[in-house]
Motif scaffolding. Structure first.
Motif, PDB file in Angstrom:
ATOM      1  N   LEU A 127      71.646  70.043  89.188  1.00  0.00           N
ATOM      2  CA  LEU A 127      72.658  69.700  88.661  1.00  0.00           C
ATOM      3  C   LEU A 127      73.963  70.299  89.772  1.00  0.00           C
ATOM      4  CD1 LEU A 127      71.765  71.338  84.853  1.00  0.00           C
ATOM      5  CD2 LEU A 127      72.019  69.280  85.742  1.00  0.00           C
ATOM      6  N   VAL A 128      73.843  71.591  90.214  1.00  0.00           N
ATOM      7  CA  VAL A 128      75.297  72.114  91.221  1.00  0.00           C
ATOM      8  C   VAL A 128      75.091  71.202  92.502  1.00  0.00           C
ATOM      9  CG1 VAL A 128      75.385  74.066  92.594  1.00  0.00           C
ATOM     10  CG2 VAL A 128      74.509  74.504  90.244  1.00  0.00           C
ATOM     11  N   SER A 129      73.822  70.367  92.684  1.00  0.00           N
ATOM     12  CA  SER A 129      73.688  69.617  94.164  1.00  0.00           C
ATOM     13  C   SER A 129      74.784  68.561  93.950  1.00  0.00           C
ATOM     14  CB  SER A 129      72.343  69.152  94.421  1.00  0.00           C
ATOM     15  OG  SER A 129      71.886  68.162  95.059  1.00  0.00           O
ATOM     16  N   ILE A 130      74.782  68.012  92.156  1.00  0.00           N
ATOM     17  CA  ILE A 130      74.932  66.315  91.727  1.00  0.00           C
ATOM     18  C   ILE A 130      76.340  66.485  90.840  1.00  0.00           C
ATOM     19  CG2 ILE A 130      73.071  65.647  91.941  1.00  0.00           C
ATOM     20  CD1 ILE A 130      73.187  65.491  88.642  1.00  0.00           C
ATOM     21  N   GLY A 131      77.199  67.452  91.226  1.00  0.00           N
ATOM     22  CA  GLY A 131      78.136  68.056  90.555  1.00  0.00           C
ATOM     23  C   GLY A 131      78.368  68.004  89.134  1.00  0.00           C
ATOM     24  N   LEU A 132      76.520  68.549  88.534  1.00  0.00           N
ATOM     25  CA  LEU A 132      77.365  68.165  86.829  1.00  0.00           C
ATOM     26  C   LEU A 132      76.824  69.438  86.157  1.00  0.00           C
ATOM     27  CD1 LEU A 132      75.465  65.264  85.952  1.00  0.00           C
ATOM     28  CD2 LEU A 132      77.961  65.603  85.512  1.00  0.00           C
ATOM     29  N   GLN A 133      76.528  70.674  87.029  1.00  0.00           N
ATOM     30  CA  GLN A 133      76.605  71.906  86.121  1.00  0.00           C
ATOM     31  C   GLN A 133      77.134  72.348  85.023  1.00  0.00           C
ATOM     32  OE1 GLN A 133      78.163  71.505  89.196  1.00  0.00           O
ATOM     33  NE2 GLN A 133      79.625  73.414  89.677  1.00  0.00           N
ATOM     34  N   ASP A 134      79.303  72.096  85.075  1.00  0.00           N
ATOM     35  CA  ASP A 134      79.302  72.188  83.826  1.00  0.00           C
ATOM     36  C   ASP A 134      78.784  71.589  82.939  1.00  0.00           C
ATOM     37  OD1 ASP A 134      81.058  73.564  85.508  1.00  0.00           O
ATOM     38  OD2 ASP A 134      82.518  72.600  85.827  1.00  0.00           O
ATOM     39  N   GLU A 135      78.166  70.136  82.711  1.00  0.00           N
ATOM     40  CA  GLU A 135      78.010  69.055  82.024  1.00  0.00           C
ATOM     41  C   GLU A 135      76.141  69.219  81.370  1.00  0.00           C
ATOM     42  OE1 GLU A 135      80.089  66.870  80.565  1.00  0.00           O
ATOM     43  OE2 GLU A 135      81.432  66.733  81.950  1.00  0.00           O
ATOM     44  N   ALA A 136      75.890  70.222  81.917  1.00  0.00           N
ATOM     45  CA  ALA A 136      74.191  71.052  81.851  1.00  0.00           C
ATOM     46  C   ALA A 136      74.081  70.635  80.171  1.00  0.00           C
ATOM     47  CB  ALA A 136      73.346  72.482  81.842  1.00  0.00           C
ATOM     48  N   ARG A 137      74.634  71.250  78.909  1.00  0.00           N
ATOM     49  CA  ARG A 137      74.696  71.267  77.863  1.00  0.00           C
ATOM     50  C   ARG A 137      75.176  69.601  76.866  1.00  0.00           C
ATOM     51  NH1 ARG A 137      70.535  73.831  77.541  1.00  0.00           N
ATOM     52  NH2 ARG A 137      71.063  75.676  79.350  1.00  0.00           N
ATOM     53  N   GLN A 148      77.456  59.561  84.091  1.00  0.00           N
ATOM     54  CA  GLN A 148      75.307  59.161  83.599  1.00  0.00           C
ATOM     55  C   GLN A 148      75.086  58.325  85.144  1.00  0.00           C
ATOM     56  OE1 GLN A 148      75.442  56.323  80.591  1.00  0.00           O
ATOM     57  NE2 GLN A 148      77.022  57.624  79.429  1.00  0.00           N
ATOM     58  N   LYS A 149      75.892  58.197  85.810  1.00  0.00           N
ATOM     59  CA  LYS A 149      75.902  57.438  87.402  1.00  0.00           C
ATOM     60  C   LYS A 149      74.834  58.874  88.609  1.00  0.00           C
ATOM     61  CE  LYS A 149      75.420  53.571  88.366  1.00  0.00           C
ATOM     62  NZ  LYS A 149      74.039  52.070  87.902  1.00  0.00           N
ATOM     63  N   GLN A 150      76.532  59.949  87.725  1.00  0.00           N
ATOM     64  CA  GLN A 150      75.812  60.620  88.685  1.00  0.00           C
ATOM     65  C   GLN A 150      74.066  61.379  88.161  1.00  0.00           C
ATOM     66  OE1 GLN A 150      79.739  62.752  88.299  1.00  0.00           O
ATOM     67  NE2 GLN A 150      79.241  63.961  89.618  1.00  0.00           N
ATOM     68  N   LEU A 151      74.254  61.371  87.481  1.00  0.00           N
ATOM     69  CA  LEU A 151      73.108  62.384  86.252  1.00  0.00           C
ATOM     70  C   LEU A 151      71.702  61.330  87.049  1.00  0.00           C
ATOM     71  CD1 LEU A 151      71.223  63.748  84.547  1.00  0.00           C
ATOM     72  CD2 LEU A 151      72.173  62.248  82.762  1.00  0.00           C
ATOM     73  N   GLU A 152      72.273  59.821  86.532  1.00  0.00           N
ATOM     74  CA  GLU A 152      71.821  58.888  87.100  1.00  0.00           C
ATOM     75  C   GLU A 152      70.881  59.295  88.788  1.00  0.00           C
ATOM     76  OE1 GLU A 152      69.430  54.515  86.991  1.00  0.00           O
ATOM     77  OE2 GLU A 152      71.321  54.919  87.081  1.00  0.00           O
ATOM     78  N   LEU A 153      71.712  59.546  90.406  1.00  0.00           N
ATOM     79  CA  LEU A 153      71.064  59.726  90.938  1.00  0.00           C
ATOM     80  C   LEU A 153      70.278  61.480  90.549  1.00  0.00           C
ATOM     81  CD1 LEU A 153      71.479  59.602  94.243  1.00  0.00           C
ATOM     82  CD2 LEU A 153      74.023  60.969  94.043  1.00  0.00           C
ATOM     83  N   GLY A 154      70.816  62.119  89.796  1.00  0.00           N
ATOM     84  CA  GLY A 154      69.819  63.716  89.892  1.00  0.00           C
ATOM     85  C   GLY A 154      69.053  63.420  89.519  1.00  0.00           C
TER      86      GLY A 154
END
Ligand SMILES: Nc1ncnc2c1ncn2[C@@H]1O[C@H](COP(=O)(O)OP(=O)(O)O)[C@@H](O)[C@H]1O
Ligand SMILES: [Mg+2]
Length: 245
Positions: A127-137, A148-154
């Motif tokens: 999550l840190v690597s794709i920059g979504l650590q603040d959206e974990a929950r 969503q596309k970032q998450l898909e990459l993750g």
């Protein structure tokens, strides 16, 4: 990293991919471009095992993977993302990554009572690597389209691929989201030593990051070369670039 030799695929007599060959070097960033219906998605599906070619060969990291099933190809180190998002809308961002890690490591989610602890560290790192650590929950379905596309990459990265195929990674994104997505892709590719093969209709995106461009037209490879060579190619300009500018 990838050698595609004379791939053919027809659907009920319609030639979707008609003898395409392409080499992708280790850590190279290669774009496949071409108008709608050119055969880009079909070409990717033939490489990843989601479709079986009528003829031709796919060699990945020196091994012939032609006709192998997608899960085996994935385990060999080839990841992919899809043209439409492939996330679990009702799970949180954290759970989406965790579920993908569990699936990759061969365990179903909710198999253990304290399933939230499985792959916690790996999930948080990703999550840190794709920059979504603040959206974990955050529930994934409520994320912005770009996130969503970032998450898909993750999710694609949970299988720790060496080669990543991305089908229109910036489709539907705003200009800002597209810019951010490109920076993210470049950073992750550099950090992980990834090889990238992607399709894209946005020529700015293509010329911003591709080291090599292959132009598909009606299932055939019209040309391939450096971005400079493709810009200067009269045939490419005529059938493709010319039509969009
Ligand atoms: N499963 C299928 N059955 C029949 N025709 C298909 C199928 N998949 C793709 N095609 C056709 O093959 C051509 C190439 O499609 P596609 O690979 O999706 O192109 P692109 O991704 O470049 O837009 C299109 O004409 C499409 O209609
Ligand atoms: Mg497509």
């Amino acid at each position: 990293m990838l050698e595609v030799r004379e791939l053919h695929k027809s659907f009920a007599g319609f030639v979707a991919v008609g003898g395409v060959s392409l080499d992708v070097a280790d850590r190279q960033i290669v774009a496949v471009i071409g108008p709608n219906g050119a055969g880009k998605t079909t070409f990717f599906n033939l490489i990843t095992g989601h479709l079986r070619p009528d003829s031709g060969r796919v060699i990945f990291a020196g091994r012939d993977i032609t006709g192998a099933p997608p899960h085996r190809i994935c385990r060999m180190g080839m990841g992919r993302s899809f043209q439409r998002t492939n996330i679990f809308a009702k799970l949180t961002v954290f759970e989406n990554i965790q579920a993908a890690l569990l699936a990759h490591h061969g365990r179903g989610r909710n198999f253990w009572s304290r399933s939230e602890d499985f792959y916690r560290v790996e999930t948080e790192e990703l999550l840190v690597s794709i920059g979504l650590q603040d959206e974990a929950r955050t529930v994934a379905g409520t994320l912005s389209y770009g996130n969503q596309k970032q998450l898909e990459l993750g999710i694609a990265l949970t299988s720790d691929p060496r080669l990543l195929l991305l089908d229109e990674p910036t489709a539907g994104m705003s200009a800002t989201e597209t810019h951010d997505a490109l920076r993210l892709l470049e950073r992750i590719a550099g950090e992980r030593g990834l090889t990238l093969l992607f399709t894209e209709h946005d020529m700015e995106v293509v010329f911003a990051i591709a080291e090599k461009i292959a132009v598909l037209h009606q299932g055939r490879l019209l040309a391939q070369g450096t971005p400079g060579e493709m810009r200067a190619d009269p045939e490419v300009r005529r059938v493709y670039l010319g039509a969009t500018t």
